[in-house]
Motif scaffolding. Structure first.
Motif, PDB file in Angstrom:
ATOM      1  N   LEU A 333       0.733  -1.214  -0.056  1.00 44.88           N
ATOM      2  CA  LEU A 333      -0.219  -0.052   0.039  1.00 44.88           C
ATOM      3  C   LEU A 333       0.892   1.253  -0.001  1.00 44.88           C
ATOM      4  O   LEU A 333       0.569   2.536  -0.619  1.00 44.88           O
ATOM      5  CB  LEU A 333      -0.848  -0.009   1.254  1.00 44.88           C
ATOM      6  N   GLN A 350      -6.158  -2.691   7.458  1.00 35.96           N
ATOM      7  CA  GLN A 350      -5.465  -1.949   6.563  1.00 35.96           C
ATOM      8  C   GLN A 350      -6.240  -1.730   5.267  1.00 35.96           C
ATOM      9  O   GLN A 350      -6.119  -0.323   4.463  1.00 35.96           O
ATOM     10  CB  GLN A 350      -4.194  -2.616   6.238  1.00 35.96           C
ATOM     11  N   ILE A 351      -6.887  -2.555   4.854  1.00 33.40           N
ATOM     12  CA  ILE A 351      -7.645  -2.475   3.546  1.00 33.40           C
ATOM     13  C   ILE A 351      -9.133  -2.219   3.523  1.00 33.40           C
ATOM     14  O   ILE A 351     -10.031  -3.184   4.451  1.00 33.40           O
ATOM     15  CB  ILE A 351      -7.513  -3.757   2.545  1.00 33.40           C
ATOM     16  N   GLU A 352      -9.710  -1.261   3.282  1.00 37.14           N
ATOM     17  CA  GLU A 352     -11.278  -1.135   3.109  1.00 37.14           C
ATOM     18  C   GLU A 352     -11.626  -1.626   1.657  1.00 37.14           C
ATOM     19  O   GLU A 352     -11.040  -0.885   0.869  1.00 37.14           O
ATOM     20  CB  GLU A 352     -11.627   0.478   3.504  1.00 37.14           C
ATOM     21  N   THR A 356      -9.316   1.057  -0.378  1.00 33.13           N
ATOM     22  CA  THR A 356      -7.623   1.011  -0.364  1.00 33.13           C
ATOM     23  C   THR A 356      -7.150  -0.135  -0.821  1.00 33.13           C
ATOM     24  O   THR A 356      -6.091  -0.545  -0.998  1.00 33.13           O
ATOM     25  CB  THR A 356      -7.355   1.295   1.235  1.00 33.13           C
ATOM     26  N   LEU A 385      -7.100   3.052  -6.067  1.00 36.07           N
ATOM     27  CA  LEU A 385      -6.699   2.315  -4.805  1.00 36.07           C
ATOM     28  C   LEU A 385      -5.585   2.632  -4.213  1.00 36.07           C
ATOM     29  O   LEU A 385      -5.360   2.488  -3.050  1.00 36.07           O
ATOM     30  CB  LEU A 385      -6.865   0.777  -5.233  1.00 36.07           C
ATOM     31  N   ALA A 388      -5.136   6.021  -2.204  1.00 31.95           N
ATOM     32  CA  ALA A 388      -5.948   5.877  -1.091  1.00 31.95           C
ATOM     33  C   ALA A 388      -5.467   4.837  -0.335  1.00 31.95           C
ATOM     34  O   ALA A 388      -5.072   5.402   0.985  1.00 31.95           O
ATOM     35  CB  ALA A 388      -7.288   5.247  -1.369  1.00 31.95           C
ATOM     36  N   GLY A 389      -4.680   3.828  -0.766  1.00 36.32           N
ATOM     37  CA  GLY A 389      -4.044   2.912   0.248  1.00 36.32           C
ATOM     38  C   GLY A 389      -2.761   3.725   0.948  1.00 36.32           C
ATOM     39  O   GLY A 389      -2.508   3.496   2.111  1.00 36.32           O
ATOM     40  N   LYS A 390      -1.952   4.376   0.038  1.00 35.58           N
ATOM     41  CA  LYS A 390      -0.729   4.954   0.708  1.00 35.58           C
ATOM     42  C   LYS A 390      -1.184   6.010   1.805  1.00 35.58           C
ATOM     43  O   LYS A 390      -0.320   6.030   2.652  1.00 35.58           O
ATOM     44  CB  LYS A 390       0.089   5.565  -0.821  1.00 35.58           C
ATOM     45  N   GLU A 391      -2.174   6.925   1.505  1.00 32.14           N
ATOM     46  CA  GLU A 391      -2.512   7.603   2.487  1.00 32.14           C
ATOM     47  C   GLU A 391      -2.770   7.191   3.884  1.00 32.14           C
ATOM     48  O   GLU A 391      -2.820   7.565   4.884  1.00 32.14           O
ATOM     49  CB  GLU A 391      -3.695   8.787   1.845  1.00 32.14           C
ATOM     50  N   HIS A 392      -3.659   6.202   3.698  1.00 33.09           N
ATOM     51  CA  HIS A 392      -4.063   5.248   4.563  1.00 33.09           C
ATOM     52  C   HIS A 392      -2.977   4.732   5.452  1.00 33.09           C
ATOM     53  O   HIS A 392      -2.988   4.845   6.879  1.00 33.09           O
ATOM     54  CB  HIS A 392      -4.943   4.209   4.392  1.00 33.09           C
TER      55      HIS A 392
END
Length: 419
Positions: A333, A350-352, A356, A385, A388-392
């Motif tokens: 991510l 970690q993953i929605e 993400t 995706l 969004a994943g990196k920001e999470h």
């Protein structure tokens, strides 16, 4: 940099807390300094079973220098064990994650004897002792305890083998705090606090730092990974819980529709004697695809290679059957790549799903294959995706947050001790 000096792991990666300021911002950095102010000069010891290969060692490798950097004298010791000891503790690991495994009295005796022998090599006079995972768990029995001891369990405890848990619980009860990665890992009947502390990655480590396109291309070329087709990768130990055989099945289905290449990359950890047996099973199952150049298996211990593979991937998989947390998901991510993973353990933290990354049941081979095809055929979806994943990850799963959590724990334990 890390190297062994006797039982002590010497790690000085040259990175300071200030180096993380451009990534996490002023508020995070100043908050850490405030928490550390009253702890300067305190002494902390981490103990685990290996200084390389695996997320636990990598976290400690980044955490220890940062704790020292903010004024806490922190050391890291490695339990010495032989192959028979690690075969036993690997079975412990499997049993804690629900596998039915029988243990003889002789195996339990060797487990205890190894810890007792190791205790004779290591003086403990620190303000806090953090023991990681089951391998060094019994150490507490071989010292006159004068400080708080914390057991940090990194594996999935949601459904442990009852007989093994009953055996290990006898040692856990001697600890002042039990640290787990997920609410679902709480165990009934434990009198101490069971504190949730989620793992994290170091964005400035060799595995996670920015790489130029030229660096990425050179690393892939060095290891014989062509880039003429989209890459689908899974970065994980060759471990049955990571389901590499299932990944090959998924890829075989995807390959019928999209021309792509699979890379399975996993180093062989010293405390995991099952790795080569699993590797050979995967090699046999994927032989036609390997011979055709469509599946590449890599066992190198090279963090820059992992970094390059993740950055070059069109899709990153994590098809785990059980997963304590899943830092390989976090790493993928962080690279801004689309991650498709199992809905197990800490991965859903970690993953929605659909935001993400994508989550599926670990046995849903067709579902995994369909999601991989969807991303490969719609690059814009993968980019969305990935962003969004990196920001999470930036907000929740970086090493600065882990450092802050450890400062909170040290403050809490010392306050209790002084009361």
């Amino acid at each position: 940099m890390a190297y062994m000096d006797g039982i002590t792991c010497i790690c000085d990666n040259g990175r300071t807390l200030e180096d993380h300021r451009p990534i996490v911002g002023d508020d995070v950095i100043s908050g850490i300094y405030r928490k550390a102010a009253s702890l300067r000069g305190k002494r902390v010891l981490h103990v685990n079973s290996t200084y390389q290969s695996g997320g636990v060692a990598e976290m400690i490798l980044s955490l220890v220098p940062l704790m020292n950097n903010v004024g806490i004298d922190t050391r890291w010791n490695i339990l010495n064990g032989d192959g028979e000891f690690f075969a036993i503790t690997k079975n412990f690991h499997n049993a804690l994650q629900g596998q039915a495994v029988a243990f003889s009295d002789e195996e339990k005796d060797l487990y205890l004897q190894t810890n007792e022998a190791f205790s004779g090599q290591m003086a403990i006079d620190h303000d806090l002792v953090v023991i990681h995972d089951p391998q060094p768990l019994p150490l507490i029995r071989f010292y006159r305890k004068t400080q708080p001891w914390v057991w940090r369990c990194h594996v999935d405890l949601s459904n442990p083998n009852p007989a093994l848990w009953e055996f290990l619980k006898g040692f856990v009860l001697d600890y002042d705090r039990m640290v787990i990665s997920h609410e679902h890992y709480r165990r009934r009947g434990m009198p101490m606090e069971q504190w949730i502390c989620r793992p994290a990655i170091d964005p400035l480590s060799e595995k996670n730092r920015d790489l130029s396109e030229a660096e990425t291309a050179a690393l892939l070329a060095k290891y014989g990974v062509p880039t003429d087709k989209p890459l689908v990768t899974q970065i994980s130990r060759f471990d049955k819980w990571k389901d590499p055989l299932g990944v090959v099945e998924v890829f075989s289905e995807v390959k019928r529709h999209v021309d792509c290449r699979l890379v399975l990359c996993g180093s062989m950890a010293p405390d995991d004697p099952e790795g080569w047996a699993i590797y050979r099973q995967v090699e046999d199952a994927a032989r036609p695809l390997i011979d055709a150049g469509d599946v590449i298996l890599i066992t190198a211990e090279d963090h820059l290679l992992v970094n390059a593979l993740q950055r070059a991937s069109a899709v990153i998989l994590q098809k785990s059957l059980r997963e304590g947390f899943g830092l390989t998901v976090t790493e993928g991510l962080w690279k801004g790549r689309p991650v498709i993973a199992s809905r197990v353990g800490g991965i859903p933290l970690q993953i929605e799903d659909g935001v993400t990354g994508f989550l599926l049941d670990p046995t849903d081979t067709e579902g995994f294959a369909w999601r991989v095809r969807q991303v490969l055929e719609n690059p814009d979806l993968g980019e969305r995706l990935g962003r969004a994943g990196k920001e999470h990850v930036r907000q929740h799963f970086l090493i600065t947050r882990l450092l802050s959590d450890y400062l909170d724990m040290l403050n809490a334990e010392l306050t209790i001790q002084e009361a």
